[in-house]
Design a protein around this motif. Structure first.
Motif, PDB file in Angstrom:
ATOM      1  N   GLY A 345       2.361  45.878  -5.933  1.00 59.63           N
ATOM      2  CA  GLY A 345       2.232  47.262  -6.336  1.00 59.63           C
ATOM      3  C   GLY A 345       3.537  47.812  -6.875  1.00 59.63           C
ATOM      4  O   GLY A 345       4.612  47.496  -6.372  1.00 59.63           O
ATOM      5  N   GLY A 346       3.448  48.621  -7.921  1.00 57.54           N
ATOM      6  CA  GLY A 346       4.628  49.211  -8.516  1.00 57.54           C
ATOM      7  C   GLY A 346       5.362  48.315  -9.485  1.00 57.54           C
ATOM      8  O   GLY A 346       6.391  48.714 -10.043  1.00 57.54           O
ATOM      9  N   ILE A 347       4.846  47.104  -9.716  1.00 56.13           N
ATOM     10  CA  ILE A 347       5.538  46.144 -10.584  1.00 56.13           C
ATOM     11  C   ILE A 347       4.634  45.634 -11.709  1.00 56.13           C
ATOM     12  O   ILE A 347       5.096  45.327 -12.802  1.00 56.13           O
ATOM     13  CB  ILE A 347       6.080  44.954  -9.755  1.00 56.13           C
ATOM     14  N   GLY A 348       3.323  45.535 -11.456  1.00 57.36           N
ATOM     15  CA  GLY A 348       2.433  44.984 -12.463  1.00 57.36           C
ATOM     16  C   GLY A 348       2.462  43.478 -12.494  1.00 57.36           C
ATOM     17  O   GLY A 348       2.334  42.856 -13.553  1.00 57.36           O
ATOM     18  N   LEU A 349       2.634  42.861 -11.324  1.00 56.94           N
ATOM     19  CA  LEU A 349       2.748  41.408 -11.210  1.00 56.94           C
ATOM     20  C   LEU A 349       1.755  40.923 -10.166  1.00 56.94           C
ATOM     21  O   LEU A 349       1.573  41.566  -9.121  1.00 56.94           O
ATOM     22  CB  LEU A 349       4.165  41.037 -10.788  1.00 56.94           C
ATOM     23  N   ALA A 350       1.101  39.804 -10.438  1.00 57.71           N
ATOM     24  CA  ALA A 350       0.119  39.253  -9.502  1.00 57.71           C
ATOM     25  C   ALA A 350       0.191  37.737  -9.497  1.00 57.71           C
ATOM     26  O   ALA A 350       0.616  37.113 -10.474  1.00 57.71           O
ATOM     27  CB  ALA A 350      -1.290  39.711  -9.878  1.00 57.71           C
ATOM     28  N   TYR A 351      -0.236  37.171  -8.376  1.00 60.13           N
ATOM     29  CA  TYR A 351      -0.303  35.719  -8.223  1.00 60.13           C
ATOM     30  C   TYR A 351      -1.698  35.336  -7.753  1.00 60.13           C
ATOM     31  O   TYR A 351      -2.346  36.088  -7.013  1.00 60.13           O
ATOM     32  CB  TYR A 351       0.719  35.221  -7.197  1.00 60.13           C
ATOM     33  N   ALA A 352      -2.140  34.177  -8.185  1.00 59.79           N
ATOM     34  CA  ALA A 352      -3.435  33.647  -7.742  1.00 59.79           C
ATOM     35  C   ALA A 352      -3.297  32.192  -7.365  1.00 59.79           C
ATOM     36  O   ALA A 352      -2.481  31.461  -7.956  1.00 59.79           O
ATOM     37  CB  ALA A 352      -4.487  33.804  -8.836  1.00 59.79           C
ATOM     38  N   ARG A 353      -4.069  31.802  -6.390  1.00 62.56           N
ATOM     39  CA  ARG A 353      -4.207  30.400  -6.023  1.00 62.56           C
ATOM     40  C   ARG A 353      -5.649  30.005  -6.279  1.00 62.56           C
ATOM     41  O   ARG A 353      -6.561  30.529  -5.637  1.00 62.56           O
ATOM     42  CB  ARG A 353      -3.848  30.187  -4.549  1.00 62.56           C
ATOM     43  N   TRP A 354      -5.861  29.116  -7.228  1.00 63.03           N
ATOM     44  CA  TRP A 354      -7.188  28.570  -7.487  1.00 63.03           C
ATOM     45  C   TRP A 354      -7.273  27.209  -6.797  1.00 63.03           C
ATOM     46  O   TRP A 354      -6.604  26.244  -7.211  1.00 63.03           O
ATOM     47  CB  TRP A 354      -7.415  28.372  -8.983  1.00 63.03           C
ATOM     48  N   TYR A 355      -8.055  27.134  -5.739  1.00 67.57           N
ATOM     49  CA  TYR A 355      -8.301  25.852  -5.081  1.00 67.57           C
ATOM     50  C   TYR A 355      -9.445  25.182  -5.819  1.00 67.57           C
ATOM     51  O   TYR A 355     -10.594  25.645  -5.775  1.00 67.57           O
ATOM     52  CB  TYR A 355      -8.630  26.061  -3.605  1.00 67.57           C
TER      53      TYR A 355
END
Length: 430
Positions: A345-355
């Motif tokens: 939040g407040g940055i516009g950055l996200a991470y995902a883990r696709w198993y």
């Protein structure tokens, strides 16, 4: 000066050549120089012979970028681990690049100070490796990235030259842009050997609130409200699994009275939006944020995914699009994948883990391409931070080159003309 065997099971081969007054192996499966001069001599010899080197700190971030070439020889910085100079009153410290962040934090804490960094595997990772990889962590909202704490640097370039930029005091910004170019370049532009950093006083109190939100949009709305003055969270993180509700974690740091006041205000904001919350005790707070910082670790397993390997993605877009980024990361995964996401939040950055299930690599390549196309419509991007097995070589890890790519190519040609350092690891095969 003999080279010593590193603790990793990579033996050093006998046989030596002289470069100036330094002795280096003529043929080796790994180098562990005991001084900066020795490291520079190794790199100089590699430039003359055409040998490819892979700078290596603790190895915790070697999953980033292309895999090292099979012929590349690891160049360990583990022996370069001294604190060169520490001035608590000036809030600065100079350390060799092979020093582990955990060891530096321990030395600083004895004086009530710290580096407000929270990268993956933060205890083991080396200072040089963290800067070369350009990683940050959940403290980024409140304290910025490691780039913001860097004052100066010594670097061995790809021809063996040792250069210095920046300074040892906060007001000295000479050579600022030169050493900043090394950050995030994965060791392709030089081997970081020594850095001077600003440090900060340890906060009197760290506290965390965990909000349970009905959906992602509510979590994002609450995160935006928590960023309004007088609130000043140092971390806002949205966490979402397949069978778990959307959680918003808010962390506050500073003087005890100020943190207490912010907690009350944050609780009021959560109640107004109908979000349940709980405050975590100090010991749970530390463990929780360590786990969240390690979200990008490719070795983490999913309880329902068995032994399925994870594809780790980093995505960014304009700040207001965080909810959309998280939605796209979840719904554009290959069929039957297990998905975990976190958003800053407040940055516009996200991470995902696709198993990933047992599907063709081609389907994964297509899914990443479609994801990249979708986010491009909102000026977003996707980087593949980790990929299992042969899939790593099939994927476009970086996407379109950044606007600075031309400058990076020019720096590579000037600083490492023989492409000795981490050849092919970075964007565009740099």
């Amino acid at each position: 000066m003999a080279l010593h065997k590193h603790h990793c099971p990579l033996p050093v081969t006998k046989g030596y050549n002289l470069i100036g007054t330094h002795v280096i192996p003529a043929s080796a499966t790994a180098y562990t120089p005991q001084s900066v001069a020795e490291l520079a001599a190794i790199v100089q010899a590699a430039a003359h012979s055409g040998q490819v080197l892979t700078p290596w700190g603790a190895g915790t971030l070697q999953h980033l970028g292309r895999a090292p070439l099979p012929e590349a020889v690891p160049l360990y910085t583990s022996a370069l681990n001294r604190i060169v100079e520490y001035n608590p009153a000036d809030l600065t410290i100079t350390v060799e690049a092979g020093a582990a962040l955990g060891d530096i934090q321990a030395a600083l804490s004895a004086h009530g100070q710290w580096l407000p960094w929270e990268p993956p595997t933060s205890q083991r990772a080396t200072i040089g490796g963290l800067l070369a990889a350009g990683v940050s962590g959940p403290l980024r909202l409140g304290y910025g990235t490691p780039r913001d704490w860097l004052l100066g640097m010594r670097v061995v370039l790809g021809d063996g030259r040792l250069v210095k930029s920046g300074g040892k005091v906060v007001k000295n910004v000479a050579g600022y842009d030169t050493h900043k170019a090394q950050l995030g370049a994965l060791g392709t532009l030089g081997v970081i050997t020594e850095v001077t950093l600003k440090v900060a006083p340890l906060p009197e109190q760290l506290a965390t609130l965990v909000f349970t939100c009905g959906d992602r949009m509510l979590a994002c709305k609450l995160a935006e409200q928590l960023r309004q003055r007088p609130l000043a969270p140092v971390s806002l993180l949205l966490s979402e699994g397949e069978q778990t509700p959307v959680m918003l974690l808010a962390r506050f740091a500073g003087l005890g009275t100020a943190v207490t006041r912010q907690l009350h205000l944050a609780q009021d904001a959560g109640r107004a939006l109908g979000a349940e919350y709980k405050a975590l005790p100090a010991d749970e707070t530390v463990l929780l944020w360590q786990a969240l910082a390690g979200f990008t670790n490719p070795q983490l397993r999913h309880p329902q995914a068995g032994a399925a390997a994870a594809l780790v993605l980093r995505a960014g877009a304009p700040l207001a699009a965080l909810a959309h980024i998280l939605d796209v990361l979840r719904h554009m995964a290959p069929p039957d994948s297990h998905v975990r996401t976190i958003g800053y939040g407040g940055i516009g950055l996200a991470y995902a883990r696709w198993y990933l299930p047992e599907i063709a690599d081609r389907a994964v390549v297509q899914a990443v391409g479609s994801l990249r196309d979708r986010l491009a419509t909102i000026e977003g991007y996707v980087v593949v931070e980790a990929a299992p097995g042969a899939l790593r070589e099939q994927l476009d890890l970086w996407g379109p080159p950044p606007a600075t790519f031309g400058l990076m190519r020019a720096l590579k040609a000037r600083w490492d003309a023989q492409s000795v350092l981490n050849r092919g690891r970075y964007v565009g095969g740099i």
